[in-house]
Scaffold this active site. Structure first.
Site, PDB file in Angstrom:
ATOM      1  N   ASN A  42      10.529 -22.648 -10.126  1.00 42.93           N
ATOM      2  CA  ASN A  42       9.548 -21.570 -10.311  1.00 42.93           C
ATOM      3  C   ASN A  42       8.766 -21.809 -11.602  1.00 42.93           C
ATOM      4  O   ASN A  42       9.327 -22.244 -12.621  1.00 42.93           O
ATOM      5  CB  ASN A  42      10.192 -20.180 -10.257  1.00 42.93           C
ATOM      6  CG  ASN A  42      11.363 -19.990 -11.192  1.00 42.93           C
ATOM      7  OD1 ASN A  42      12.051 -20.943 -11.553  1.00 42.93           O
ATOM      8  ND2 ASN A  42      11.606 -18.763 -11.590  1.00 42.93           N
ATOM      9  N   GLU A  44       6.234 -19.660 -13.886  1.00 47.06           N
ATOM     10  CA  GLU A  44       5.708 -18.309 -14.073  1.00 47.06           C
ATOM     11  C   GLU A  44       4.430 -18.325 -14.911  1.00 47.06           C
ATOM     12  O   GLU A  44       4.068 -19.343 -15.515  1.00 47.06           O
ATOM     13  CB  GLU A  44       6.789 -17.432 -14.725  1.00 47.06           C
ATOM     14  CG  GLU A  44       8.004 -17.295 -13.816  1.00 47.06           C
ATOM     15  CD  GLU A  44       9.035 -16.296 -14.302  1.00 47.06           C
ATOM     16  OE1 GLU A  44       8.999 -15.904 -15.491  1.00 47.06           O
ATOM     17  OE2 GLU A  44       9.893 -15.907 -13.478  1.00 47.06           O
ATOM     18  N   CYS A  53       6.784 -19.727  -6.888  1.00 45.53           N
ATOM     19  CA  CYS A  53       8.232 -19.821  -6.670  1.00 45.53           C
ATOM     20  C   CYS A  53       8.653 -21.274  -6.446  1.00 45.53           C
ATOM     21  O   CYS A  53       7.835 -22.131  -6.091  1.00 45.53           O
ATOM     22  CB  CYS A  53       8.639 -18.998  -5.456  1.00 45.53           C
ATOM     23  SG  CYS A  53       8.410 -17.231  -5.661  1.00 45.53           S
ATOM     24  N   GLU A  55      10.450 -22.762  -4.110  1.00 46.87           N
ATOM     25  CA  GLU A  55      10.304 -23.343  -2.769  1.00 46.87           C
ATOM     26  C   GLU A  55       8.845 -23.638  -2.434  1.00 46.87           C
ATOM     27  O   GLU A  55       8.533 -24.631  -1.799  1.00 46.87           O
ATOM     28  CB  GLU A  55      10.961 -22.471  -1.699  1.00 46.87           C
ATOM     29  CG  GLU A  55      10.578 -21.010  -1.677  1.00 46.87           C
ATOM     30  CD  GLU A  55      11.432 -20.152  -2.603  1.00 46.87           C
ATOM     31  OE1 GLU A  55      11.478 -20.455  -3.811  1.00 46.87           O
ATOM     32  OE2 GLU A  55      12.014 -19.158  -2.120  1.00 46.87           O
ATOM     33  N   CYS A  86      10.839 -14.729  -1.269  1.00 43.09           N
ATOM     34  CA  CYS A  86       9.902 -13.598  -1.229  1.00 43.09           C
ATOM     35  C   CYS A  86       8.982 -13.735  -0.013  1.00 43.09           C
ATOM     36  O   CYS A  86       8.962 -14.760   0.680  1.00 43.09           O
ATOM     37  CB  CYS A  86       9.094 -13.546  -2.529  1.00 43.09           C
ATOM     38  SG  CYS A  86       7.823 -14.810  -2.658  1.00 43.09           S
ATOM     39  N   CYS A  89       6.618 -16.754   0.014  1.00 45.72           N
ATOM     40  CA  CYS A  89       7.314 -18.005   0.348  1.00 45.72           C
ATOM     41  C   CYS A  89       7.664 -18.066   1.827  1.00 45.72           C
ATOM     42  O   CYS A  89       7.538 -19.116   2.457  1.00 45.72           O
ATOM     43  CB  CYS A  89       8.572 -18.150  -0.498  1.00 45.72           C
ATOM     44  SG  CYS A  89       8.173 -18.592  -2.190  1.00 45.72           S
TER      45      CYS A  89
END
Ligand code: THU
Length: 110
Positions: A42, A44, A53, A55, A86, A89
């Site tokens: 991830n 940010e 994220c 993935e 999420c 994703c």
């Protein structure tokens, strides 16, 4: 590539996590059909909605390198239960991964 090997790769990817806002590091390892492995973490941003994220990072790396066929995805975070992707994703996974492709949602302690 065994599941455990792919999990170790995801753990390694997690070490690169840039997550100063959530302090929650996530790693991912995506196994392509040609057996190449793409790692993701991830990343940010102070504008939190721009956060990518783990993935999605792995999938975008693979697609940007010309790979679109995948066989397995591992996601790992230090959670109580299995880590859960999420909505964004899930949408990206749905775009590039077959409905029956295994997604291993792993907690750090195994
Ligand atoms: N995160 C991921 O990278 N993958 C997931 O499956 C769950 C959430 C990240 C996004 C954000 O940087 C942090 O974890 C907290 O939600």
């Amino acid at each position: 590539m065994t599941d455990n090997e792919l999990i170790e790769q995801a753990k390694k990817a997690r070490q690169s996590s840039y997550s100063p806002y959530s302090n929650f590091a996530v790693g991912a390892a995506l196994l392509a059909d040609n057996n190449q492995v793409f790692l993701g973490c991830n990343v940010e941003n102070a504008s939190y909605g721009l956060t990518n994220c783990a993935e999605r990072t792995a999938i975008f790396k693979a697609v940007s390198e010309g790979l679109r066929q995948f066989k397995k995805l591992v996601i790992i975070g230090d959670t109580e239960g299995p880590i859960s992707p999420c909505g964004a994703c899930r949408q990206v996974i749905n775009e590039f991964c077959a409905p029956d492709m295994p997604v291993l949602m792993v907690k750090y302690e195994g």
